[in-house]
Design a protein around this motif. Structure first.
Motif, PDB file in Angstrom:
ATOM      1  N   GLY A   4     -46.511 -25.399  -0.884  1.00  0.00           N
ATOM      2  CA  GLY A   4     -46.260 -25.388   0.547  1.00  0.00           C
ATOM      3  C   GLY A   4     -46.400 -24.010   1.153  1.00  0.00           C
ATOM      4  O   GLY A   4     -46.286 -22.994   0.465  1.00  0.00           O
ATOM      5  N   ILE A   6     -44.857 -21.594   4.228  1.00  0.00           N
ATOM      6  CA  ILE A   6     -43.703 -21.429   5.107  1.00  0.00           C
ATOM      7  C   ILE A   6     -44.199 -21.142   6.524  1.00  0.00           C
ATOM      8  O   ILE A   6     -44.916 -20.164   6.751  1.00  0.00           O
ATOM      9  N   TYR A  18     -36.185 -23.978   6.456  1.00  0.00           N
ATOM     10  CA  TYR A  18     -37.572 -23.540   6.526  1.00  0.00           C
ATOM     11  C   TYR A  18     -38.435 -24.719   6.957  1.00  0.00           C
ATOM     12  O   TYR A  18     -38.262 -25.829   6.455  1.00  0.00           O
ATOM     13  N   VAL A  20     -41.945 -26.210   6.516  1.00  0.00           N
ATOM     14  CA  VAL A  20     -42.952 -26.028   5.478  1.00  0.00           C
ATOM     15  C   VAL A  20     -44.115 -26.989   5.703  1.00  0.00           C
ATOM     16  O   VAL A  20     -43.912 -28.178   5.946  1.00  0.00           O
ATOM     17  N   GLU A  54     -47.264 -18.690   0.759  1.00  0.00           N
ATOM     18  CA  GLU A  54     -47.473 -19.968   0.078  1.00  0.00           C
ATOM     19  C   GLU A  54     -46.765 -19.922  -1.263  1.00  0.00           C
ATOM     20  O   GLU A  54     -46.826 -18.914  -1.976  1.00  0.00           O
TER      21      GLU A  54
END
Length: 98
Positions: A4, A6, A18, A20, A54
């Protein structure tokens, strides 16, 4: 387990949330959507996730007893490593054996 990116970070009470972008799910028991909120039960910045970064994240689905809360939770000491092609290869290989 998923790869993922951020997008944003926000402190909410005693937790950090967060936003994501899910780039690639590797191992999951419950489906993930393209964007998820990832919750961390502290505000200390642990693990250090930076906006735009990432990561390979090993989180779990958390549902409370009343079934009023359903979220993706990265526990204290949870697995969150910067994404690299090597990490992606290791996760793909492990997913084949699990």
């Amino acid at each position: 387990v998923f790869h993922g990116r951020i997008l944003a970070q926000r402190l909410v009470g005693r937790e950090t949330r967060y936003e994501v972008e899910v780039k690639a799910p590797y191992r999951q028991r419950s489906p993930l959507v393209a964007r998820e909120y990832l919750w961390v039960p502290n505000t200390c910045g642990c693990p250090p996730l930076r906006e735009g970064g990432e990561y390979v994240l090993m989180a779990r689905r958390h549902v409370n007893h009343e079934h009023t809360l359903n979220r993706v939770l990265l526990q204290d000491g949870g697995y969150a490593r910067p994404w690299t092609p090597r990490e992606a290869r290791l996760v793909r290989e492990a997913a084949r054996h699990c």
